[in-house]
Scaffold this motif. Sequence first.
Motif, PDB file in Angstrom:
ATOM      1  N   LEU A 137       0.841  -1.192   0.000  1.00 53.67           N
ATOM      2  CA  LEU A 137       0.000   0.000   0.000  1.00 53.67           C
ATOM      3  C   LEU A 137       0.879   1.247   0.000  1.00 53.67           C
ATOM      4  CD1 LEU A 137      -1.930  -2.313   0.969  1.00 53.67           C
ATOM      5  CD2 LEU A 137      -3.197  -0.538   2.187  1.00 53.67           C
ATOM      6  N   PRO A 138       0.455   2.315  -0.698  1.00 50.68           N
ATOM      7  CA  PRO A 138       1.302   3.514  -0.825  1.00 50.68           C
ATOM      8  C   PRO A 138       1.526   4.213   0.512  1.00 50.68           C
ATOM      9  CG  PRO A 138      -0.900   3.931  -1.680  1.00 50.68           C
ATOM     10  CD  PRO A 138      -0.826   2.465  -1.416  1.00 50.68           C
ATOM     11  N   GLU A 139       2.771   4.605   0.769  1.00 49.51           N
ATOM     12  CA  GLU A 139       3.107   5.282   2.023  1.00 49.51           C
ATOM     13  C   GLU A 139       2.532   6.691   2.084  1.00 49.51           C
ATOM     14  OE1 GLU A 139       7.186   5.282   3.001  1.00 49.51           O
ATOM     15  OE2 GLU A 139       7.438   3.098   2.895  1.00 49.51           O
ATOM     16  N   ASN A 140       2.389   7.342   0.930  1.00 57.22           N
ATOM     17  CA  ASN A 140       1.903   8.715   0.921  1.00 57.22           C
ATOM     18  C   ASN A 140       0.380   8.812   1.003  1.00 57.22           C
ATOM     19  OD1 ASN A 140       1.412   7.641  -1.626  1.00 57.22           O
ATOM     20  ND2 ASN A 140       1.632   9.629  -2.653  1.00 57.22           N
ATOM     21  N   ALA A 141      -0.300   7.667   1.088  1.00 55.98           N
ATOM     22  CA  ALA A 141      -1.762   7.666   1.159  1.00 55.98           C
ATOM     23  C   ALA A 141      -2.235   6.557   2.094  1.00 55.98           C
ATOM     24  CB  ALA A 141      -2.360   7.490  -0.239  1.00 55.98           C
ATOM     25  N   PRO A 142      -1.971   6.695   3.407  1.00 57.04           N
ATOM     26  CA  PRO A 142      -2.356   5.645   4.343  1.00 57.04           C
ATOM     27  C   PRO A 142      -3.873   5.517   4.476  1.00 57.04           C
ATOM     28  CG  PRO A 142      -1.607   7.590   5.513  1.00 57.04           C
ATOM     29  CD  PRO A 142      -1.324   7.838   4.071  1.00 57.04           C
ATOM     30  N   VAL A 143      -4.314   4.299   4.719  1.00 56.73           N
ATOM     31  CA  VAL A 143      -5.739   4.006   4.900  1.00 56.73           C
ATOM     32  C   VAL A 143      -5.932   3.478   6.316  1.00 56.73           C
ATOM     33  CG1 VAL A 143      -7.714   2.695   4.051  1.00 56.73           C
ATOM     34  CG2 VAL A 143      -5.969   3.499   2.452  1.00 56.73           C
ATOM     35  N   ASP A 146       2.474   8.881  10.841  1.00 59.08           N
ATOM     36  CA  ASP A 146       2.646  10.198  11.461  1.00 59.08           C
ATOM     37  C   ASP A 146       2.504  11.273  10.389  1.00 59.08           C
ATOM     38  OD1 ASP A 146       3.138  12.182  13.305  1.00 59.08           O
ATOM     39  OD2 ASP A 146       5.323  11.978  13.218  1.00 59.08           O
ATOM     40  N   PRO A 147       1.449  12.101  10.466  1.00 60.39           N
ATOM     41  CA  PRO A 147       0.456  12.196  11.532  1.00 60.39           C
ATOM     42  C   PRO A 147      -0.560  11.059  11.468  1.00 60.39           C
ATOM     43  CG  PRO A 147      -0.064  13.710   9.769  1.00 60.39           C
ATOM     44  CD  PRO A 147       1.259  13.125   9.427  1.00 60.39           C
ATOM     45  N   PRO A 148      -1.283  10.833  12.562  1.00 60.30           N
ATOM     46  CA  PRO A 148      -2.262   9.744  12.599  1.00 60.30           C
ATOM     47  C   PRO A 148      -3.384   9.948  11.580  1.00 60.30           C
ATOM     48  CG  PRO A 148      -1.751  10.535  14.814  1.00 60.30           C
ATOM     49  CD  PRO A 148      -1.162  11.515  13.862  1.00 60.30           C
ATOM     50  N   VAL A 149      -4.062   8.861  11.272  1.00 59.99           N
ATOM     51  CA  VAL A 149      -5.193   8.884  10.346  1.00 59.99           C
ATOM     52  C   VAL A 149      -6.489   8.928  11.153  1.00 59.99           C
ATOM     53  CG1 VAL A 149      -6.381   7.651   8.492  1.00 59.99           C
ATOM     54  CG2 VAL A 149      -3.889   7.573   8.651  1.00 59.99           C
TER      55      VAL A 149
END
Length: 243
Positions: free
Chosen positions: A68-74, A95-98
Amino acid sequence: MLRHRRSVTAAGLALGAVAAVVLGVAAPASAHVSVNPKEATQGGYGRFAFRVPNESDETSTTKVEVVLPENAPVGSVSTMPVPGWTVAVEKRKVDPPVQVHGSEVTEAVAKITWTATGDAAVKPGQFQEFPVSMGPLPQVDTMVFKALQTYSDGTVVRWIEEPAAGAEEPEKPAPVLTLTAAAPTEGTPAPAAPAAAAADDDDDSEGGAGLAFGVAGLVAGLAGLVLGGLAFARTRRGPAATS
């Protein structure tokens, strides 16, 4: 007779060339790992399947890894059981949290690995789908999922090349999910009227009030003139009666 045979031969060669061109154009592109559906809405949830075709004529696909992409966490990712396959989920710190339903999530899924057991491997001429549920989807235009496909002979095909705008599809493209902005919700209040329009309304109101006052003043003036005329007439008749 010889000329006739030459003509037939030339015609046959021409038809063969045309057929080769047509078949070349119509030939399907090489299958690759993809995500389905290919589009979704930012901030929403969805069920997505990573579709993995087996491109080898002799070996089977035994393992599939999706990063999964690091720049777009789910914040929330869950897998669906696939018969004959085990699944392992790796997480990473965020970081920052989602934000998920008002709560902060400090970890997100980094990679999902499916491994075939027994006779469940994807055989030549077959494909397999690996479903996941994800959300809320990030506020980005695209999510690129890099995938690794391992065959039974140890060969690893790396579907990790990111597409570029305006360029041809790369040889080993990564699955791409396109995200669109959510549509405005119903019941959104209409924008306020422009200040100029409000000023025009005020001007119209003031003009109407001024006109009303002008008419009232004219009526009062006429009434005064009438009363004055009556008083003058009475004064003139008074002395004539006493003489």
